[in-house]
Design a protein around this motif. Structure first.
Motif, PDB file in Angstrom:
ATOM      1  N   TRP A  36      42.926  36.738  42.488  1.00  0.00           N
ATOM      2  CA  TRP A  36      42.936  35.291  42.568  1.00  0.00           C
ATOM      3  C   TRP A  36      41.724  34.720  41.839  1.00  0.00           C
ATOM      4  O   TRP A  36      40.689  35.385  41.726  1.00  0.00           O
ATOM      5  CB  TRP A  36      42.941  34.811  44.024  1.00  0.00           C
ATOM      6  CG  TRP A  36      41.723  35.212  44.807  1.00  0.00           C
ATOM      7  CD1 TRP A  36      41.554  36.360  45.535  1.00  0.00           C
ATOM      8  CD2 TRP A  36      40.487  34.499  44.909  1.00  0.00           C
ATOM      9  NE1 TRP A  36      40.301  36.399  46.083  1.00  0.00           N
ATOM     10  CE2 TRP A  36      39.622  35.264  45.724  1.00  0.00           C
ATOM     11  CE3 TRP A  36      40.018  33.294  44.399  1.00  0.00           C
ATOM     12  CZ2 TRP A  36      38.323  34.854  46.024  1.00  0.00           C
ATOM     13  CZ3 TRP A  36      38.729  32.883  44.703  1.00  0.00           C
ATOM     14  CH2 TRP A  36      37.904  33.658  45.508  1.00  0.00           C
ATOM     15  N   ILE A  65      44.025  27.226  43.039  1.00  0.00           N
ATOM     16  CA  ILE A  65      43.933  28.668  43.261  1.00  0.00           C
ATOM     17  C   ILE A  65      45.101  29.324  42.546  1.00  0.00           C
ATOM     18  O   ILE A  65      46.263  29.037  42.852  1.00  0.00           O
ATOM     19  CB  ILE A  65      43.947  28.983  44.762  1.00  0.00           C
ATOM     20  CG1 ILE A  65      42.760  28.287  45.444  1.00  0.00           C
ATOM     21  CG2 ILE A  65      43.901  30.487  44.999  1.00  0.00           C
ATOM     22  CD1 ILE A  65      42.912  28.135  46.927  1.00  0.00           C
ATOM     23  N   VAL A  67      46.958  32.848  41.643  1.00  0.00           N
ATOM     24  CA  VAL A  67      47.120  34.234  42.080  1.00  0.00           C
ATOM     25  C   VAL A  67      47.927  34.967  41.020  1.00  0.00           C
ATOM     26  O   VAL A  67      48.936  34.438  40.524  1.00  0.00           O
ATOM     27  CB  VAL A  67      47.833  34.299  43.446  1.00  0.00           C
ATOM     28  CG1 VAL A  67      48.006  35.743  43.894  1.00  0.00           C
ATOM     29  CG2 VAL A  67      47.069  33.493  44.490  1.00  0.00           C
ATOM     30  N   TRP A  78      52.238  35.010  37.801  1.00  0.00           N
ATOM     31  CA  TRP A  78      51.240  34.184  38.466  1.00  0.00           C
ATOM     32  C   TRP A  78      51.890  32.999  39.166  1.00  0.00           C
ATOM     33  O   TRP A  78      52.978  32.563  38.804  1.00  0.00           O
ATOM     34  CB  TRP A  78      50.166  33.699  37.484  1.00  0.00           C
ATOM     35  CG  TRP A  78      50.672  32.753  36.442  1.00  0.00           C
ATOM     36  CD1 TRP A  78      51.219  33.083  35.238  1.00  0.00           C
ATOM     37  CD2 TRP A  78      50.707  31.322  36.518  1.00  0.00           C
ATOM     38  NE1 TRP A  78      51.587  31.950  34.563  1.00  0.00           N
ATOM     39  CE2 TRP A  78      51.277  30.853  35.324  1.00  0.00           C
ATOM     40  CE3 TRP A  78      50.310  30.404  37.486  1.00  0.00           C
ATOM     41  CZ2 TRP A  78      51.466  29.498  35.084  1.00  0.00           C
ATOM     42  CZ3 TRP A  78      50.493  29.049  37.239  1.00  0.00           C
ATOM     43  CH2 TRP A  78      51.062  28.620  36.041  1.00  0.00           C
TER      44      TRP A  78
END
Length: 86
Positions: A36, A65, A67, A78
């Protein structure tokens, strides 16, 4: 790889200094790593791969955020969620 964020499920607001992001990842050849990054700074490796979680520190304001799941061949997927720390 297939990747999903299950918590939080959408952009949200909080007064907390950190948030736990959870999700799942899968790949026919196996998921090698889930990582992350935070647009406000910081990054790391999630705990687990198929079922993963990460405690993400939040800066005041908007934190996107992102990931990423990576398989053994280097392919990536992602997902991102935005958290507003008030």
């Amino acid at each position: 790889p297939q990747l999903s964020i299950t918590s939080p499920v959408s952009s949200t607001a909080t007064t907390q200094a950190q948030i736990t992001v959870r999700g799942s990842a899968s790949d026919p050849g196996g998921v090698a790593e889930v990582t992350w990054t935070n647009s406000a700074g910081g990054g790391g490796t999630a705990t687990g791969t198929q079922a993963w979680s990460a405690v993400v520190p939040l800066a005041p304001g908007f934190n996107t955020i992102t990931v990423r799941a990576r398989d053994a061949a280097g392919n990536q997927a992602w997902r991102a969620v935005t958290i507003n720390r008030r």
